[in-house]
Write a protein that holds these residues in place. Structure first.
Motif, PDB file in Angstrom:
ATOM      1  N   GLY A 197    -107.277 -34.060 -68.443  1.00  0.00           N
ATOM      2  CA  GLY A 197    -108.193 -32.975 -68.106  1.00  0.00           C
ATOM      3  C   GLY A 197    -107.473 -31.804 -67.475  1.00  0.00           C
ATOM      4  N   ASN A 198    -106.509 -32.074 -66.624  1.00  0.00           N
ATOM      5  CA  ASN A 198    -105.753 -31.002 -65.973  1.00  0.00           C
ATOM      6  C   ASN A 198    -104.498 -31.600 -65.356  1.00  0.00           C
ATOM      7  N   ARG A 199    -103.421 -31.471 -66.095  1.00  0.00           N
ATOM      8  CA  ARG A 199    -102.155 -32.081 -65.702  1.00  0.00           C
ATOM      9  C   ARG A 199    -101.677 -31.602 -64.340  1.00  0.00           C
ATOM     10  N   GLU A 200    -101.777 -30.294 -64.110  1.00  0.00           N
ATOM     11  CA  GLU A 200    -101.334 -29.715 -62.845  1.00  0.00           C
ATOM     12  C   GLU A 200    -102.170 -30.267 -61.692  1.00  0.00           C
ATOM     13  N   ALA A 202    -103.752 -33.016 -61.561  1.00  0.00           N
ATOM     14  CA  ALA A 202    -103.412 -34.423 -61.338  1.00  0.00           C
ATOM     15  C   ALA A 202    -102.165 -34.520 -60.467  1.00  0.00           C
ATOM     16  N   ARG A 203    -101.193 -33.664 -60.737  1.00  0.00           N
ATOM     17  CA  ARG A 203     -99.956 -33.666 -59.968  1.00  0.00           C
ATOM     18  C   ARG A 203    -100.233 -33.308 -58.511  1.00  0.00           C
ATOM     19  N   PHE A 204    -101.065 -32.285 -58.307  1.00  0.00           N
ATOM     20  CA  PHE A 204    -101.386 -31.842 -56.951  1.00  0.00           C
ATOM     21  C   PHE A 204    -102.254 -32.869 -56.213  1.00  0.00           C
TER      22      PHE A 204
ATOM     23  N   LYS B 323     -91.102 -37.470 -36.807  1.00  0.00           N
ATOM     24  CA  LYS B 323     -90.269 -38.365 -37.613  1.00  0.00           C
ATOM     25  C   LYS B 323     -89.820 -37.643 -38.874  1.00  0.00           C
ATOM     26  N   GLU B 324     -88.554 -37.754 -39.174  1.00  0.00           N
ATOM     27  CA  GLU B 324     -88.034 -37.092 -40.359  1.00  0.00           C
ATOM     28  C   GLU B 324     -88.594 -37.756 -41.605  1.00  0.00           C
ATOM     29  N   VAL B 325     -89.084 -36.936 -42.529  1.00  0.00           N
ATOM     30  CA  VAL B 325     -89.612 -37.488 -43.781  1.00  0.00           C
ATOM     31  C   VAL B 325     -88.938 -36.782 -44.950  1.00  0.00           C
ATOM     32  N   ALA B 326     -88.692 -37.564 -46.000  1.00  0.00           N
ATOM     33  CA  ALA B 326     -88.154 -36.988 -47.229  1.00  0.00           C
ATOM     34  C   ALA B 326     -89.325 -36.769 -48.170  1.00  0.00           C
ATOM     35  N   ILE B 327     -89.661 -35.509 -48.420  1.00  0.00           N
ATOM     36  CA  ILE B 327     -90.775 -35.217 -49.322  1.00  0.00           C
ATOM     37  C   ILE B 327     -90.198 -34.703 -50.633  1.00  0.00           C
ATOM     38  N   ARG B 328     -90.176 -35.576 -51.623  1.00  0.00           N
ATOM     39  CA  ARG B 328     -89.621 -35.192 -52.926  1.00  0.00           C
ATOM     40  C   ARG B 328     -90.705 -35.043 -53.982  1.00  0.00           C
ATOM     41  N   THR B 329     -91.846 -35.678 -53.750  1.00  0.00           N
ATOM     42  CA  THR B 329     -92.952 -35.594 -54.694  1.00  0.00           C
ATOM     43  C   THR B 329     -94.240 -35.408 -53.892  1.00  0.00           C
ATOM     44  N   PRO B 330     -95.320 -34.966 -54.565  1.00  0.00           N
ATOM     45  CA  PRO B 330     -96.597 -34.874 -53.849  1.00  0.00           C
ATOM     46  C   PRO B 330     -97.016 -36.218 -53.267  1.00  0.00           C
ATOM     47  N   GLN B 331     -96.646 -37.312 -53.941  1.00  0.00           N
ATOM     48  CA  GLN B 331     -97.007 -38.625 -53.405  1.00  0.00           C
ATOM     49  C   GLN B 331     -96.373 -38.833 -52.030  1.00  0.00           C
ATOM     50  N   ASP B 332     -95.097 -38.409 -51.878  1.00  0.00           N
ATOM     51  CA  ASP B 332     -94.432 -38.523 -50.578  1.00  0.00           C
ATOM     52  C   ASP B 332     -95.186 -37.713 -49.527  1.00  0.00           C
ATOM     53  N   GLY B 347    -106.897 -24.149 -62.115  1.00  0.00           N
ATOM     54  CA  GLY B 347    -105.689 -24.505 -62.872  1.00  0.00           C
ATOM     55  C   GLY B 347    -104.931 -25.659 -62.259  1.00  0.00           C
ATOM     56  N   GLN B 348    -104.885 -25.707 -60.915  1.00  0.00           N
ATOM     57  CA  GLN B 348    -104.057 -26.714 -60.264  1.00  0.00           C
ATOM     58  C   GLN B 348    -104.860 -27.699 -59.440  1.00  0.00           C
ATOM     59  N   GLY B 349    -106.123 -27.380 -59.161  1.00  0.00           N
ATOM     60  CA  GLY B 349    -106.850 -28.212 -58.222  1.00  0.00           C
ATOM     61  C   GLY B 349    -107.808 -29.191 -58.860  1.00  0.00           C
ATOM     62  N   LEU B 350    -108.629 -28.719 -59.781  1.00  0.00           N
ATOM     63  CA  LEU B 350    -109.758 -29.517 -60.230  1.00  0.00           C
ATOM     64  C   LEU B 350    -109.648 -29.864 -61.698  1.00  0.00           C
ATOM     65  N   VAL B 351    -110.266 -30.986 -62.055  1.00  0.00           N
ATOM     66  CA  VAL B 351    -110.395 -31.339 -63.464  1.00  0.00           C
ATOM     67  C   VAL B 351    -111.772 -30.836 -63.882  1.00  0.00           C
ATOM     68  N   MET B 352    -111.786 -29.627 -64.442  1.00  0.00           N
ATOM     69  CA  MET B 352    -113.061 -28.946 -64.658  1.00  0.00           C
ATOM     70  C   MET B 352    -113.944 -29.641 -65.690  1.00  0.00           C
ATOM     71  N   ILE B 353    -113.338 -30.382 -66.641  1.00  0.00           N
ATOM     72  CA  ILE B 353    -114.178 -31.009 -67.665  1.00  0.00           C
ATOM     73  C   ILE B 353    -114.823 -32.292 -67.151  1.00  0.00           C
ATOM     74  N   GLN B 354    -114.489 -32.696 -65.925  1.00  0.00           N
ATOM     75  CA  GLN B 354    -115.060 -33.925 -65.403  1.00  0.00           C
ATOM     76  C   GLN B 354    -116.206 -33.645 -64.431  1.00  0.00           C
ATOM     77  N   THR B 355    -116.801 -34.715 -63.924  1.00  0.00           N
ATOM     78  CA  THR B 355    -117.934 -34.570 -63.018  1.00  0.00           C
ATOM     79  C   THR B 355    -117.447 -34.268 -61.597  1.00  0.00           C
ATOM     80  N   ILE B 356    -118.396 -33.883 -60.749  1.00  0.00           N
ATOM     81  CA  ILE B 356    -118.092 -33.634 -59.342  1.00  0.00           C
ATOM     82  C   ILE B 356    -117.606 -34.923 -58.699  1.00  0.00           C
ATOM     83  N   ALA B 357    -118.284 -36.027 -58.991  1.00  0.00           N
ATOM     84  CA  ALA B 357    -117.915 -37.312 -58.386  1.00  0.00           C
ATOM     85  C   ALA B 357    -116.492 -37.707 -58.789  1.00  0.00           C
ATOM     86  N   PHE B 358    -116.144 -37.496 -60.045  1.00  0.00           N
ATOM     87  CA  PHE B 358    -114.790 -37.821 -60.510  1.00  0.00           C
ATOM     88  C   PHE B 358    -113.760 -37.100 -59.651  1.00  0.00           C
ATOM     89  N   ASN B 359    -113.972 -35.812 -59.448  1.00  0.00           N
ATOM     90  CA  ASN B 359    -113.009 -35.019 -58.694  1.00  0.00           C
ATOM     91  C   ASN B 359    -112.945 -35.430 -57.223  1.00  0.00           C
TER      92      ASN B 359
END
Lengths: 317, 505
Positions: A197-200, A202-204, B323-332, B347-359
């Motif tokens: 749905g939105n790769r970016e 998902a990453r964020f 505490k020192e943290v290594a942040i290499r990915t958003p997961q970190d 563009g970067q935040g929401l999955v627009m084709i999905q429902t509100i609950a999904f997001n």
């Protein structure tokens, strides 16, 4: 559910097809003919399950047809090493592991390239398709017969449980059930919808997009490997040239079943319905004695009509 | 500042009794609107008030159910975009519509490329584009041969405006044109608009920024729930009155700066460096809002991306709670309790084709679906908590994400992280395209969270917002914090001087 509602027109279209073929071929709806139909669908449906994952995340896997041939070749080659005269469970297990292992390697390669390089999946898998086909032909240019004593391997594609239900159909139903749970019930499935749905976004959101992509291509290849064994078993031989165009049938099943090429939309039940419609069309046109040239044309038009209807419905929503 | 020319006898554009329904929803209900030649007429209203629908009717994208469009007093039927184009109507939409793979010049002349017999006269096109860019004072563009995808969002918007002005426009509509422009770019745009006004172009200007409207417009019309609330000359209204018209209630001050009770250091950056970040040090404490004030292009977003592990760090260390943290990915970053709300909501935040609950449930899949089988009750509870926490207005959690207004989309984006409070919340342009009511809600909630101990890094192009919300303001230029000011001494003038490099005294 929304997804269920979208399948209604497809179910109607399928019933219309069944009625039309029944008018042309009186025995079309007979039990044995229907069981044949389901058996013929199973290889495509198993591949199309993996293909649905790929398309869902905005990718594609063109290598499935060639990987199917390579897996068959590898598996049957291992089975026939040293021209054995007996049947060995160990050898069979080894052969299956070798076949699925090769498939997994191709999946790993496709997935790694898709996740870590900027190459588009279409090109990556076009390349690996040629590599797989070439490898299959290198192992053996001509078909390799499955050793006649290997009942168990031959049973994979040809046996019928209780004399009625073909084994490939059972395999397909089990794999599709697992595949549906994976996509519709697990966290991983949720992540695939987000990536498609939105790769970016998902990453964020902290989803490990690359890892999910890698897993998807491995799954697709391994499912293709299972299909490759069924196919070789059904042919009683591994044919390095088999599987040509299977990728297109799998894509057609996924897309007719409502999977969106832009990603983020698609279901396993929908894909199965797509595979059933394509399979029904193939079998029905054949039995109705339609010339094969016309079969291609009709199939192409049906796929276009199905996708057009789906796109139009989406626009209205 | 600007003096309105005397309106001509027949208005350039008149909309009379325009009504439009979508299904059961009445988007516009008998709206009247006038625009004179040589006038800037601001159109105000919360998201969902009907501004976009009105503009789309004028642009031929929608057709009115009833009502008439008159141009120079003559009734016109606007059946499609081509009609609007022929009548000289140019609309610059909020969502940019450039071809990212083509150059600036190619985009400006897309569909009307100069040339003969089908052959493209590239030289003529680039010269014309160059002239246009120079005339409009868009120095940021620099080279019209650059590919649009290389440009910042702000520059792309300028290209869009240039494209609209490349042919003779009689009516120019701008929908939130300054939402991603820096102060200096905004000044350039205003100069251009004043210039066009003097040439007799009628301009409809849509913005949430009242200060801009007060400065720029001759008249203002406020829409609310599809009705015209009123039209006034700018000289006759004040900002408070306009806000009251828009929301139907008075918002005295939509900023809610939390009380300053800074605690321990939540996030510390030491010598952060990569391509765009050139040595950044700061300390952000719990219960504190640190504002990052910078012009567009200063690299503020890149700093946010680096802190969140999207862009790679070449040198420097990050400490979370000492505490020192290594942040290499958003997961970190998320594991360390650092959350980024990105600038590009859709563009970067929401999955627009999905429902509100999904997001809303997406980040917490591990909790409602730990072993492969979803716990729908738990998922529903997470979704409900998120909806209630921010007072998101929805028809239901399974409604499509695209059914929400910009303000409510932004609330979804922030509230979904509140299931487990982040230690550090980085907000990049949190109010872009968000209406006044939702903005107020957002700031009130952020203030509460900060008072409860959250550390917030606030990045915004809206200087007023940064100055009014932050406890300290870090002035950011060319990938560096050049100075950090306490709120008390961070005035508009001092910050602007630092940002632009103008020397004080």
């Amino acid at each position: 559910m929304n997804a269920a509602k979208r399948m209604i027109p497809l179910i109607i279209a399928w019933i219309v097809l069944l009625i039309l073929f029944r008018m042309k071929v009186p025995a079309f709806l007979a039990r044995d003919n229907m069981i044949d139909l389901v058996q013929q669908i199973s290889v495509n449906a198993i591949i199309a399950c993996g293909m649905t994952y790929c398309i869902l995340i905005g990718g594609i896997d063109l290598s499935v047809g060639a990987v199917l041939a390579l897996v068959g070749t590898v598996t049957v080659s291992v089975l026939s090493i040293g021209n054995p005269t007996d049947q060995s469970i160990l050898r069979l297990a080894l052969a299956i592991c070798a076949g699925l292992g090769v498939a997994a390697l191709f999946g790993l390669f496709n997935g790694f390239c898709a996740a870590k390089t900027k190459m588009p999946p279409f090109i990556i898998t076009l390349g690996s398709m040629l590599v797989a086909r070439g490898l299959a032909l290198r192992i053996n240019e001509t078909p390799i017969r499955v050793p006649a004593q290997d009942d168990l391997f031959l049973a994979i594609g040809n046996a019928r449980i209780g004399g009625i239900v073909p084994v490939p159909v059972i395999i397909m139903l089990v794999l599709l059930a697992l595949g549906a749970v994976l996509l519709h019930r697990t966290r991983f499935g949720q992540h695939l919808y987000a990536i498609g749905g939105n790769r970016e976004a998902a990453r964020f959101t902290g989803i490990a997009v690359g890892r999910a992509e890698l897993i998807v291509y491995i799954l697709c290849a391994v499912l293709t490997g299972v299909a490759g064994m069924i196919h070789a078993s059904q042919l009683y031989s591994a044919e390095p040239n088999s599987g040509q165009g299977f990728e297109l049938n799998a894509i057609a099943a996924a897309v007719v079943g409502g999977t969106s090429f832009t990603g983020g939309v698609g279901t396993i039940p929908g894909m199965l319905l797509g595979a059933v419609i394509i399979g029904t069309l193939d079998k029905g046109l054949n039995q109705a004695g339609v010339h094969f040239s016309l079969q291609y044309i009709l199939k192409g038009l049906v796929i276009l009509a199905a996708v057009y209807m789906d796109v139009r419905r989406k626009r209205q929503a | 500042m600007s003096s309105a020319p005397a309106p001509a006898a027949a208005p350039l554009l008149a909309l009379r009794g325009v009504t439009k329904r979508f299904g059961g929803v009445t988007a516009l209900d008998g709206v009247d609107f006038d625009l004179c030649a040589g006038e800037i007429h601001a159109l105000l209203g919360e998201n969902g008030a009907g501004k976009s629908t009105l503009i789309k009717i004028l642009g031929g994208i929608h057709r009115a159910d009833t009502g008439t469009v008159l141009i120079d007093g003559a009734q016109q039927s606007v059946r499609g975009v081509a009609d609007a184009d022929r009548l000289g109507v140019r609309i610059i939409h909020q969502e940019l519509s450039l071809a990212p793979n083509l150059s600036v010049a190619e985009n400006i002349y897309l569909g009307r490329e100069p040339g003969r017999w089908g052959l493209l006269d590239r030289r003529a096109m680039e010269d014309a584009a160059e002239n246009l860019i120079t005339r409009l004072g868009m120095s940021e563009i620099r080279d019209v041969r650059r590919t649009v995808s290389e440009l910042s969002v702000a520059s792309r918007q300028l290209v869009e405006i240039a494209r609209a002005l490349a042919t003779q426009a009689r009516i120019l509509v701008l929908d939130e044109p300054t939402s991603s422009l820096s102060e200096s770019e905004t000044e350039n745009l205003f100069a251009t608009l004043n210039h066009l006004r003097a040439q007799g172009v009628g301009i409809i200007y849509i913005s949430h920024r009242l200060e801009e409207i007060m400065r720029l417009a001759d008249r203002v019309t406020v829409l609310r729930d599809g009705h015209t609330v009123g039209t006034r000359s700018i000289g006759e209204v004040d900002q408070h009155e306009l806000v009251r018209w828009m929301v139907g209630r008075e918002i005295v001050d939509y900023f809610h700066r939390p009380d300053a009770r800074p605690g321990d250091v939540a996030l510390e950056a030491r010598g952060l460096r990569n391509e765009k970040v050139r040595g950044v040090d700061f300390k952000l404490r719990h219960g504190e809002i640190l504002g990052i004030a910078g012009l567009v292009g200063a690299g503020r977003t890149e700093l946010a991306r680096t802190l969140f592990g999207i862009d790679k760090l070449h040198a420097g260390t990050l400490l979370v709670d000492g505490k020192e943290v290594a942040i290499r990915t958003p997961q970190d970053a998320l594991a360390a309790g650092v959350v980024l709300i990105p600038e590009d909501r859709q563009g970067q935040g929401l999955v627009m084709i999905q429902t509100i609950a999904f997001n809303l449930a997406l980040p917490w899949a591990k909790e409602w679906n730990p072993f492969g089988l979803p716990d729908h009750g738990k998922r529903g509870a997470i979704v409900d908590r998120a909806i209630n926490a921010f007072g998101i207005k929805i028809s239901g959690p399974d409604a499509g994400m695209d059914s929400l207004s910009g303000g409510n989309q932004q609330k979804v984006l922030v509230s979904r992280w509140m299931e487990h409070r982040p230690r550090v919340l980085i907000l990049d342009e949190p109010t872009r395209g968000v209406d006044v009511g939702a903005r107020e809600d957002m700031f009130r909630i952020i203030a509460r969270l900060v008072e409860e101990g959250m550390a917030v890094l606030l990045i915004s192009s809206d200087l007023v917002e940064v100055l009014n919300m932050s406890h300290r303001v870090a002035v950011y230029r060319d990938g560096r914090i050049i100075e950090t000011l306490p709120a008390a001494s961070a005035t508009m003038e001092t910050v602007m001087q630092l940002l632009t490099g103008a020397q004080a005294q």
